[in-house]
Structure formats: C-alpha cells, structure tokens
Write a protein that holds these residues in place. Structure first.
Motif, PDB file in Angstrom:
ATOM      1  N   ASN A 181      43.338  64.386 -36.314  1.00  0.00           N
ATOM      2  CA  ASN A 181      43.069  63.669 -35.086  1.00  0.00           C
ATOM      3  C   ASN A 181      42.103  62.523 -35.379  1.00  0.00           C
ATOM      4  O   ASN A 181      40.967  62.725 -35.750  1.00  0.00           O
ATOM      5  CB  ASN A 181      42.434  64.674 -34.114  1.00  0.00           C
ATOM      6  CG  ASN A 181      42.090  64.032 -32.808  1.00  0.00           C
ATOM      7  OD1 ASN A 181      42.250  62.834 -32.638  1.00  0.00           O
ATOM      8  ND2 ASN A 181      41.596  64.826 -31.888  1.00  0.00           N
TER       9      ASN A 181
ATOM     10  N   GLU B  19      37.638  66.067 -24.061  1.00  0.00           N
ATOM     11  CA  GLU B  19      37.303  64.735 -24.560  1.00  0.00           C
ATOM     12  C   GLU B  19      38.194  64.345 -25.735  1.00  0.00           C
ATOM     13  O   GLU B  19      38.542  63.181 -25.898  1.00  0.00           O
ATOM     14  CB  GLU B  19      35.848  64.731 -24.988  1.00  0.00           C
ATOM     15  CG  GLU B  19      35.232  63.357 -24.959  1.00  0.00           C
ATOM     16  CD  GLU B  19      33.724  63.453 -24.954  1.00  0.00           C
ATOM     17  OE1 GLU B  19      33.121  62.966 -25.912  1.00  0.00           O
ATOM     18  OE2 GLU B  19      33.173  64.053 -24.002  1.00  0.00           O
ATOM     19  N   ARG B  20      38.532  65.331 -26.530  1.00  0.00           N
ATOM     20  CA  ARG B  20      39.337  65.020 -27.718  1.00  0.00           C
ATOM     21  C   ARG B  20      40.665  65.768 -27.749  1.00  0.00           C
ATOM     22  O   ARG B  20      41.423  65.642 -28.705  1.00  0.00           O
ATOM     23  CB  ARG B  20      38.544  65.357 -28.980  1.00  0.00           C
ATOM     24  CG  ARG B  20      37.331  64.470 -29.160  1.00  0.00           C
ATOM     25  CD  ARG B  20      36.443  64.958 -30.273  1.00  0.00           C
ATOM     26  NE  ARG B  20      37.122  64.911 -31.573  1.00  0.00           N
ATOM     27  CZ  ARG B  20      36.561  65.361 -32.689  1.00  0.00           C
ATOM     28  NH1 ARG B  20      35.367  65.894 -32.666  1.00  0.00           N
ATOM     29  NH2 ARG B  20      37.218  65.296 -33.828  1.00  0.00           N
ATOM     30  N   HIS B  21      40.933  66.580 -26.750  1.00  0.00           N
ATOM     31  CA  HIS B  21      42.144  67.403 -26.801  1.00  0.00           C
ATOM     32  C   HIS B  21      42.829  67.467 -25.443  1.00  0.00           C
ATOM     33  O   HIS B  21      42.218  67.209 -24.416  1.00  0.00           O
ATOM     34  CB  HIS B  21      41.810  68.837 -27.229  1.00  0.00           C
ATOM     35  CG  HIS B  21      41.123  68.920 -28.539  1.00  0.00           C
ATOM     36  ND1 HIS B  21      41.795  68.917 -29.730  1.00  0.00           N
ATOM     37  CD2 HIS B  21      39.811  68.992 -28.849  1.00  0.00           C
ATOM     38  CE1 HIS B  21      40.931  68.994 -30.722  1.00  0.00           C
ATOM     39  NE2 HIS B  21      39.712  69.031 -30.220  1.00  0.00           N
TER      40      HIS B  21
ATOM     41  N   GLU C 222      46.036  68.673 -31.589  1.00  0.00           N
ATOM     42  CA  GLU C 222      45.861  67.761 -30.467  1.00  0.00           C
ATOM     43  C   GLU C 222      45.910  68.548 -29.147  1.00  0.00           C
ATOM     44  O   GLU C 222      45.091  68.371 -28.270  1.00  0.00           O
ATOM     45  CB  GLU C 222      46.965  66.688 -30.485  1.00  0.00           C
ATOM     46  CG  GLU C 222      47.093  65.868 -29.206  1.00  0.00           C
ATOM     47  CD  GLU C 222      45.792  65.152 -28.829  1.00  0.00           C
ATOM     48  OE1 GLU C 222      45.075  64.714 -29.752  1.00  0.00           O
ATOM     49  OE2 GLU C 222      45.497  65.049 -27.611  1.00  0.00           O
TER      50      GLU C 222
ATOM     51  N   GLY D 181      41.355  60.051 -33.181  1.00  0.00           N
ATOM     52  CA  GLY D 181      40.673  59.527 -32.003  1.00  0.00           C
ATOM     53  C   GLY D 181      41.317  58.315 -31.373  1.00  0.00           C
ATOM     54  O   GLY D 181      40.773  57.750 -30.438  1.00  0.00           O
TER      55      GLY D 181
ATOM     56  N   ARG E  63      44.512  64.490 -22.923  1.00  0.00           N
ATOM     57  CA  ARG E  63      43.055  64.541 -22.782  1.00  0.00           C
ATOM     58  C   ARG E  63      42.619  64.980 -21.388  1.00  0.00           C
ATOM     59  O   ARG E  63      41.701  64.412 -20.798  1.00  0.00           O
ATOM     60  CB  ARG E  63      42.437  63.177 -23.137  1.00  0.00           C
ATOM     61  CG  ARG E  63      42.893  62.642 -24.489  1.00  0.00           C
ATOM     62  CD  ARG E  63      42.068  63.254 -25.590  1.00  0.00           C
ATOM     63  NE  ARG E  63      42.766  63.221 -26.869  1.00  0.00           N
ATOM     64  CZ  ARG E  63      42.480  62.371 -27.862  1.00  0.00           C
ATOM     65  NH1 ARG E  63      41.550  61.483 -27.725  1.00  0.00           N
ATOM     66  NH2 ARG E  63      43.142  62.441 -29.001  1.00  0.00           N
TER      67      ARG E  63
END
Lengths: 258, 303
Positions: free
Chosen positions: A2, A202-204, A174, A4, A37
């Motif tokens: 990942n 925030e990231r997933h 993800e 970003g 997200r």
C-alpha cells in the motif's frame, strides 16, 4: 504493498451477485458499491447472507463443498472469481479477521511475522520493523513490546483479536473484512477494537459484519442491511439508522424483530 | 411461568427423583466393578511377569551373548535386534505414513473411492499381524528375493504399522482447529504453506505419538518377523555393515515364541526375563510418546 496513492471511489462493486450452498440460495442478486477508505457495516438477522457476502470478497467460501457464485463482482477493478485469478494475491489484498480470535499457537512476534516472511521474504531488522509497525497500527505495541516471545495464546481475548488484526495488517492489505470482530469480547475490549476500526479507515477500506446496531451506527460511514439473502437497504449510516426508506429496515433498526 | 404444581404432581416428582438417584448409584456400581476387574487383570498380568522375570534381570543378562545353545547367558543380540527392527520400521513409516495421512486429510476429498480407502485402512489396522507376516514372506522374502532378512522385516513391520500411522496422522491433522486453517488461508498463505507452517506444527505431537506407539506395538509383534526376519540361533556375531540388512536378525518377540516352543529346553528364567525386557522396552517407548506429547502441549501454551 500500500503506497498511499488515492484509490478509485469504489473499491468493491457487486452486481446481481448470487451465492449458493448446494441448492440453497444464500445471496439472491446483491448489488452494491463499497466506498474506499470508509467503514461499511453489514447488518441483518442471522442467516441473512451478510457473512456469505463478506466471505465472497476474499473467497473464503471456496472451502465449503457445494458453494458456487453467480453474477458480477469486482474488487479494485479485478474479478476475484475470474478464471486464473490469483487467490493468494486476492487474500493478501483483502485481509480478514474472524469472530473468534484465532492467533496461531506461536509467539506474538511469529504471529505477525509469518505473513511478511512468507509473502515478501522479509527477515532480520526489516521484518522486525514491519512487525513493530503492524503492532503499532493495531494499537497493541505498547502492551506486547516486552513480551514478543510469549505465546500469542497468553494474551487476553481483546489483545488476541488485535494481534489477529496486526497479523493481517502486516501483509499490507487494502481491504479489511471483519466478521463480527467484537462478539466474543468484553465491552472494554470492544471499545478498543471500535476505536481501532475507525482509525484504520485512514489507510484501508473496511467491511464489518456486526449484530450490534449501536456499534454499526458508531463506527461506520455506510451500512448495508441484509435480509433473506437480499440487500434490502444500503446507504449512509446516519440516514439508514435515522430515517430508513424501507419498512423492513425501519422494523429491524428499531428492534421490532431480528 | 409461575404455574402452580399441585401436591400430587410434586410427590410424583419426588418419587421419580429418588428412583433416578437409585439408578445413578446402580450404574456407578457397574462402572466401578468394570474398572476393578480391568485393574486386577492388568495388575495380575504385570505382577506375574515381574515376579517370575525380575530375578533374572541383571546387567549380564542384558549385555551378554547367549551361551550353551541358548540355555544360558544373556539376550543382548535380541534386544539389539528388536531396536534395529524398530528403528528401521520407523524410518520407513515416518515419511510414507505422514505424507499419506496429510494426503488423506487435506487432498483426498470425500469421494466414494476415498471412503473405500478409508475403510480399508481401518480394516488393515485391525488385520492380524500373521497376515502381514505371510504377505511379507510372499512379497518381500520370496518375490523380491530379499530372503529372511532385516530389510524384509522392516518392510513387513512398516506395512503393519502404516494403517495406524496414517489414521492417527489424519485425525491429528483434522483435530487442528478449522479457525487456524482459515486464519492461515485468510493471510494469503497457500494451502501447502498453511499445512506446513500452521497445521503440521499443531498436529506434530499427535503424529509423533501415533508413530511411536504403532512402531512400539510393532516391536512387540512376533508373527510378522517370524516369517520374514527372525532367527533363533544367533551366532552372536554383532558387527554392523551393509550385509546386516540382508541377514536375519534375532529379536525379543521371536526369542520368546521360539524359546517357549522348545518346551523345557530353555530355562524358564530366561523366558520370563525376556518377557520383562520386552515389556520394559515397550513401556519405555510409550513413555517416550507421552513425553513428546506433554512437551509439545507445554510449548504451545507456554507464556
């Protein structure tokens, strides 16, 4: 891994998705698009198909004899059920946490390290770094940093569940699927996991099956209400819980049945 | 739910309670009786063997060669032979049995054919060992021209142990919680990786126990080696080389069977002594299995 970069709006999209256990139809043409997200809750009475739907997304249902699927499913643009689709890659991208914490009977470190070690061949300090990062992300590092060589089974139920989350995160997925992740936990552990779920978006992209309606309301941006294998209503959680469109949804979220 | 239970019903209930208590006591009595009979039998058998055999046990008996046409001296060649037979059997059984068990548990599936194989395995596990002896004689000794030899004994005993090892391996693997398997697969591990890294370590103690117990049992069986590997009049030569594989080997069960058959020629003390040694050997093996189990259980739960 990942990196970003911003993702397309819809990480998962299903069209007329049908699933069968033998002759029994568990999903009767489900269509939905899951936002990236964000946290999406799947709610509904037992046997409504929400877990079946979740388990289609990482093909965990493959293990059940007589299971088959029909319709269209895309995860990050790819069809996970396409001929020749890479099942292991799918499961690296789409991680899963189960109802009952299932840490492997090995040390805490090994539990988290097994994924990156086998997938990416990491070792030494690099591996240690990934393990530390995953444990931090799962809000467990502070509690286990000094006992990494203890058995994963020596932890409390809530810690075990966070260990399982760390184990999943270490593979850098993800999408995170959680199948009633708190139903075996006490209220304090549950609160910690809920906090974690909100932080992780925030990231997933998270999909959480839950029987706890308040929980769904608290943690999720979107909620999908399943009943009898159909997706009855799907929308923003505030709307679905506040002013549901369908009467079945209204009955369910107000506790009239289920 | 606060219905009133009238007096008559309540009295009936009390009578039934008393009857239930009586029948519980009766069953407990039966169970205790059965346990006592079993216990007495075991104590009787072991006690007899120990009383008659222990006096012959000393270092010389364990470490010396037989003398004077087997009527005196020790039984070292037989102990050594039994250990050799067991070691080799384990060598054959370990890979074949474990791989077979993994296959049966994880890859074979549930077709009618597999069901047939599974029930055949169960039947084979219950087949009298003399049948294996005859099979070994026909196939390994005669058809493969191995002759009466250590190697033929290994193969025959291995065949004899295999069904049990495969069955115990399969059930040890199946006993690994499905949740752990799912956990591994959900991480994106391949089936092979999941088996190697998660299933096998968790099934290891069960698998090891199965192997040790079944080879231990094989070590005590006389009929299979009677026809394939046994020899009674040990020349006493003990050098070990490749030729040893092609030669028959003296061993404890055979020594017992043959010594007894000679009817009076062999002193009873030697026969009973051999009995004690064989029993001790099997006991040691089983203790080993228990230790393996206990250690791996402790490891998986260690804090």
């Amino acid at each position: 891994m990942n990196n970003g970069t911003p993702l397309e709006d819809y990480v998962i999209s299903a069209r007329n998705l049908r699933a069968f256990y033998g002759n029994q139809e568990a999903l009767k043409g489900v269509g939905c698009q899951v936002a990236g997200r964000r946290v999406t809750s799947l709610i509904g009475p037992s046997g409504c198909g929400k877990s079946t739907f979740l388990r289609c997304l990482n093909r965990m249902n493959d293990r059940i004899p007589g299971f088959r699927i029909d319709g269209d499913l895309r995860i990050m643009g790819a069809d996970p059920y396409a001929k020749g689709a890479d099942l292991m890659k799918l499961r690296r991208q789409v991680g899963m946490v189960f109802q009952k914490p299932n840490p492997f009977p090995m040390t805490i470190f090994e539990n988290v390290a097994i994924g990156p070690k086998l997938h990416y061949g990491l070792k030494g300090s690099e591996l240690e770094g990934v393990v530390e990062e995953a444990l931090k992300e799962a809000a467990l590092w502070g509690e286990v940093r000094d006992v990494l060589t203890k058995s994963g089974l020596s932890l409390s139920g809530g810690q075990q569940q966070r260990l399982c989350i760390a184990r999943m995160l270490a593979v850098r997925p993800e999408v995170l699927l959680m199948d009633e992740p708190c139903s075996a936990l006490d209220p304090i552990s549950t609160a910690k996991i809920e906090e974690l779920i909100v932080a992780l978006k925030e990231r997933h992209t998270l999909l959480v099956v839950t029987h706890n309606l308040q929980q769904a309301e608290r943690i999720s941006d979107y909620t999908a209400f399943f009943m009898f294998g159909e997706l009855v209503e799907y929308g923003q959680s505030t709307q679905l819980f506040g002013s549901p469109v369908k009467s079945e949804t209204q009955d369910y979220v107000s506790g009239r049945f289920g | 739910m606060a219905t009133v239970i009238d007096k008559a019903k309540r009295e009936g209930l009390e009578a039934r309670d008393a009857q239930r208590a009586r029948s519980s006591r009766r069953y407990l009595g039966l169970l205790t009786g059965a346990a006592v009979v079993t216990f007495l039998l075991i104590v009787g058998i072991i006690g007899t063997i120990l009383i008659k055999g222990l006096p012959s046990i000393n270092w010389a008996f364990l470490s010396d060669l037989p003398r004077e046409g087997m009527t005196a001296g020790g039984i070292w060649p037989m102990i050594r032979g039994s250990l050799l037979l067991m070691f080799g059997t384990m060598l054959v059984v370990l890979p074949v049995g474990v791989l077979g068990g993994i296959y049966m548990a994880e890859y074979a599936g549930e077709s009618r054919f597999v069901g047939l194989i599974r029930s055949s395995l169960v039947s084979l596990a219950a087949t009298p060992s003399i049948v294996y002896g005859l099979f070994g004689l026909a196939v390994f000794v005669l058809a493969w021209k191995l002759g009466t030899s250590l190697m033929a004994g290994w193969l025959t005993l291995a065949l004899f142990s295999l069904p049990v090892v495969i069955i115990t391996t399969e059930s040890a693997i199946r006993a690994v919680p499905e949740s752990l398997v799912e956990g591994g697969l959900a991480l994106g591990l391949s089936k092979g990786q999941t088996i190697r890294k998660i299933v096998l370590p968790n099934a290891a103690s069960g698998i090891a126990t199965g192997i040790v117990l079944s080879t231990g049992r094989a070590a005590g069986e006389a009929p299979p080696i009677l026809l394939t590997a046994g020899i009674y009049y040990s020349t006493g030569q003990l050098e070990m080389n490749l030729e040893t594989l092609r030669k028959p080997v003296a061993n404890l069960p055979y020594h017992l069977a043959e010594g007894y058959r000679q009817g009076g020629v062999i002193p009873e003390s030697i026969i009973w002594g051999t009995c004690v040694v064989l029993m001790g050997l099997v006991l040691l093996i089983n203790l080993g299995a228990i230790l393996v189990r206990a250690r791996s259980r402790a490891r998986s739960l260690q804090s």
